[in-house]
Design a protein around this motif. Structure first.
Motif, PDB file in Angstrom:
ATOM      1  N   ARG A 276       0.856  -1.194   0.000  1.00  0.00           N
ATOM      2  CA  ARG A 276       0.000   0.000   0.000  1.00  0.00           C
ATOM      3  C   ARG A 276       0.893   1.246   0.000  1.00  0.00           C
ATOM      4  NH1 ARG A 276      -5.387  -1.248   1.757  1.00  0.00           N
ATOM      5  NH2 ARG A 276      -5.642   0.974   2.215  1.00  0.00           N
ATOM      6  N   VAL A 277       1.478   1.546  -1.126  1.00  0.00           N
ATOM      7  CA  VAL A 277       2.310   2.734  -1.278  1.00  0.00           C
ATOM      8  C   VAL A 277       1.656   3.667  -2.290  1.00  0.00           C
ATOM      9  CG1 VAL A 277       4.463   1.604  -0.698  1.00  0.00           C
ATOM     10  CG2 VAL A 277       3.706   1.622  -3.067  1.00  0.00           C
ATOM     11  N   THR A 278       1.998   4.930  -2.196  1.00  0.00           N
ATOM     12  CA  THR A 278       1.490   5.919  -3.136  1.00  0.00           C
ATOM     13  C   THR A 278       2.540   6.192  -4.204  1.00  0.00           C
ATOM     14  OG1 THR A 278       2.317   7.757  -1.795  1.00  0.00           O
ATOM     15  CG2 THR A 278       0.085   6.955  -1.328  1.00  0.00           C
ATOM     16  N   LEU A 279       2.119   6.879  -5.236  1.00  0.00           N
ATOM     17  CA  LEU A 279       3.051   7.238  -6.302  1.00  0.00           C
ATOM     18  C   LEU A 279       4.139   8.170  -5.783  1.00  0.00           C
ATOM     19  CD1 LEU A 279       3.782   7.171  -9.305  1.00  0.00           C
ATOM     20  CD2 LEU A 279       2.180   9.056  -9.671  1.00  0.00           C
ATOM     21  N   ARG A 280       3.786   9.056  -4.906  1.00  0.00           N
ATOM     22  CA  ARG A 280       4.774   9.983  -4.352  1.00  0.00           C
ATOM     23  C   ARG A 280       5.833   9.248  -3.545  1.00  0.00           C
ATOM     24  NH1 ARG A 280       3.246  15.336  -0.716  1.00  0.00           N
ATOM     25  NH2 ARG A 280       5.369  16.159  -0.555  1.00  0.00           N
ATOM     26  N   ASP A 281       5.431   8.209  -2.804  1.00  0.00           N
ATOM     27  CA  ASP A 281       6.405   7.423  -2.036  1.00  0.00           C
ATOM     28  C   ASP A 281       7.444   6.788  -2.944  1.00  0.00           C
ATOM     29  OD1 ASP A 281       5.131   8.045   0.312  1.00  0.00           O
ATOM     30  OD2 ASP A 281       3.858   6.256   0.279  1.00  0.00           O
ATOM     31  N   LEU A 282       7.007   6.260  -4.077  1.00  0.00           N
ATOM     32  CA  LEU A 282       7.936   5.585  -4.984  1.00  0.00           C
ATOM     33  C   LEU A 282       8.871   6.573  -5.671  1.00  0.00           C
ATOM     34  CD1 LEU A 282       5.520   2.981  -6.620  1.00  0.00           C
ATOM     35  CD2 LEU A 282       7.179   2.594  -4.810  1.00  0.00           C
ATOM     36  N   LEU A 283       8.335   7.707  -6.099  1.00  0.00           N
ATOM     37  CA  LEU A 283       9.169   8.672  -6.818  1.00  0.00           C
ATOM     38  C   LEU A 283      10.148   9.387  -5.887  1.00  0.00           C
ATOM     39  CD1 LEU A 283       6.554  10.237  -9.271  1.00  0.00           C
ATOM     40  CD2 LEU A 283       8.158   8.379  -9.686  1.00  0.00           C
TER      41      LEU A 283
END
Length: 661
Positions: free
Chosen positions: A344-351
């Motif tokens: 459960r990660v967001t796009l902002r977390d990955l980038l």
């Protein structure tokens, strides 16, 4: 003979003389050794170098290996060091190729087991890097879109993720690398004039392949739908040609799954697309593609499927069944460690993983912890921690107290067999709330009262009510609020009580009494979320009625008689004059046929209505006999009391039909 011997000795003497003659002796030239081989002058003239320890040699080799990699591979595998031993990499690649070359739907489970078994023989980082390299080579070529191979390939990797557990971190690495490399490709395709026509087409196809990899990681439960919705919002914000193509791919390959996971977010996305299409105009983008995309989204919202989408969904469901069997096998085989889970990660977390860290990896550093501590100790606003140490210590002690309370509730939820994350969250919200309004607001804010999600809420409410030492009206008030907010909860409420009726003979007296009082409050409510017809699943005919069933019915009737509701309204479903009318039976059959043909979204409401019109003559007779035989002779039936008057009204209501006949 003597002449021949003399001649041979003379020849030997001549050859020996030639061997020692300088004219016949080989002399090496400059830059050659005595054998005629070239001499490396640089190596010959090189001076002895300083001794380098083995650990420093390894660092030098790693630096040289990283510098030799391409720019794209460096960006996608950033932070992951591959083993410098080429023999190890060769063994891993050979083992992976042997397993993946026989990949098909029939062999998907065995391939996933083969891949997961390699993690016990090699380093996790080496395995993850080699798997990603294989995925890029097989599934993400820039020449064509691999829509046929990617579902199978990612299905095998998802199976390995569930079998290996969270320790190998395969799923999290695949999600991160695919999203990061996807945005590298999107960045090149979004810049106008940045690439030639041929390079732009290749970048679009590579981006499509990477997007399909991410979509199928979501379809197979490796990542959460929040990441896909973040991707969709970013694509809508840019809204170039490559973004429109990416949106169409998402709708085709995981649109139905997105609709079932979060339909409200899909409605918001449709509104965003319409507004964005109007603001961009027809000059920047092909209007026909945008119109086709909007129509596809509207059809998805209305649950209308295209033919090509049906084919994709059937293939995906077939692979998901295989992965489901892998999950079951993993839960049975894995002992002492956690199996794979949904990321459960967001796009902002990955980038922002390279700058803020990866909180989803155990033991990894994350800058969010530092920000939390800064807010806690007042460093963010430039305050001195010593200025108001009493307030800060109180805040910290409160946070520790809250964490201890949360841990206690979580342990209690596990002891009550709350076996899913949703049920554990519902249990902690209900048991940690101050009152009914607080619990209801927290449930709504957490999104636990959305369609299909409210089923767990109803079941947890009934379970908690039955486990209380004494009946608490809090549960009836909360159940009424939930039914008022989500009307389909009434059908779930009825089914949950029917499941409880099947196990009444195993209940304790306390649990049976608590559930009886809860049902009595629900039947006596003004909204009529449940009617007395729910008792039709109980067999309480005289002679063979279990003791707990008698306890349950006695407490239920006492609760109804002690309430303020009209007895006539409670027993009105049993006095329906259309029950024994032959014409009403035909109408009832027609109504049932219409209910079967209606949309599934209205099943809950229609079912409740048809329950009131069913043939409840047997239930009416059983309740009448029970009231006459057990309740009439009870201790509360005292002459001249309100209880006796209401009991007589109930008996008249159950026997009124026979008197009219």
């Amino acid at each position: 003979m003597e002449n021949q011997d003399i001649e041979s000795t003379e020849d030997e003497t001549v050859e020996e003389a030639r061997d020692h003659d300088e004219a016949f002796t080989y002399l090496p030239r400059g830059g050659e050794d005595i054998y005629g081989n070239r001499i490396n002058e640089s190596a010959e003239s090189a001076k002895p170098t300083k001794y380098v320890p083995p650990h420093l040699r390894k660092k030098l080799l790693e630096v040289s290996a990283q510098s030799s990699t391409t720019e794209g591979e460096t960006a996608s595998t950033k932070g992951q060091s591959i083993s410098v031993d080429p023999e190890t990499i060769r063994q891993i690649q050979r083992s992976l190729n042997n397993a993946l070359n026989r990949l098909s739907i029939q062999t998907l489970e065995s391939v996933a087991k083969s891949v997961s078994s390699l993690y016990s023989q090699h380093s996790f980082n080496d395995m993850n890097a080699c798997i990603w390299k294989n995925i890029l080579t097989a599934c993400a070529p820039p020449q064509m879109v691999m829509s046929g191979l990617i579902p199978l390939y990612i299905g095998a990797m998802a199976g390995a993720h569930w079998l290996g557990g969270d320790n190998i971190q395969l799923g999290s690495y695949l999600v991160e690398w695919s999203v990061v490399k996807l945005f590298l490709c999107l960045r090149g395709g979004r810049e106008p004039g940045g690439l030639s026509d041929s390079d732009e087409k290749m970048a679009n196809k590579e981006a499509s392949n990477l997007l399909l990899i991410t979509c199928y990681l979501y379809n197979y439960g490796v990542c959460h739908c929040s990441l896909i919705y973040d991707l969709v919002r970013d694509l809508i914000e840019s809204f170039s040609e490559i973004d429109v193509e990416s949106l169409l791919l998402i709708l085709s390959h995981c649109g139905q799954q997105l609709r079932s996971d979060d339909p409200s977010a899909l409605k918001d996305i449709i509104l965003l697309v319409k507004d964005r299409a109007k603001s961009v105009g027809n000059d920047c983008i092909d209007s026909s593609r945008v119109q086709f995309m909007v129509e596809s989204m509207i059809e998805l919202k209305n649950n209308k499927q295209r033919k090509q989408d049906i084919v994709i969904r059937e293939k995906t469901s077939q692979i998901r069944k295989c992965i489901g069997r892998i999950k079951t096998a993993a839960s049975q085989q894995i002992s002492g460690r956690k199996s794979g889970s949904c990321l459960r990660v967001t796009l902002r977390d990955l980038l922002e993983a390279e700058t803020k860290g990866r909180w989803w990896i155990g033991g990894a550093r994350w800058s969010g912890n530092e920000q939390h501590e800064a807010r806690l100790w007042g460093k963010e606003d430039g305050n001195d921690p010593g200025e108001d140490i009493s307030d800060l210590s109180a805040t910290k002690s409160d946070s520790k107290g809250d964490s201890k309370e949360d841990d206690t509730l979580l342990a209690l939820a596990l002891s009550q067999r709350m076996n899913t994350d949703a049920r554990r969250s519902i249990f902690c919200i209900i048991m940690g709330s101050t009152d009914c309004d607080d619990a209801f607001e927290k449930l709504v804010r957490a999104g636990l009262l959305k369609p299909k999600a409210e089923r767990d809420v109803i079941r947890v409410i009934i379970h908690c009510c039955g486990e209380e030492t004494a009946y608490n009206p809090f549960y009836s008030h909360l159940a009424l609020r939930v039914c008022e907010y989500q009307h389909k909860s009434r059908f779930t409420l009825m089914l949950t009580f029917w499941d409880a009726f099947k196990q009444l003979h195993t209940f304790s007296v306390r649990k049976a009494a608590n559930l009886a009082k809860l049902l009595g409050d629900l039947i006596s409510s003004k909204d009529k979320n449940l009617t007395i017809g729910v008792l039709k699943r109980i067999d309480f005919s005289p002679g063979n009625t279990p003791e707990m069933v008698l306890v349950f019915l006695s407490v239920l009737m006492d609760s109804v008689f002690e309430s303020e509701v009209s007895i006539e309204n409670v027993f009105s479903p049993l006095r329906d004059e259309s029950v024994d009318d032959p014409s009403s039976r035909k109408k009832k059959k027609r109504r049932r046929r219409e209910v079967d043909d209606s949309d599934s979204e209205n099943d809950g409401d229609v079912e409740i209505k048809t329950t009131e019109k069913e043939d409840l003559s047997d239930l009416r007779e059983n309740i009448s006999l029970f009231l006459m035989q057990y309740v009439r002779s009870g201790r509360k039936d005292i002459k001249g009391t309100r209880y006796e008057a209401r009991l007589n009204e109930a008996i008249d209501a159950t026997q009124g039909q026979h008197r009219q006949i």
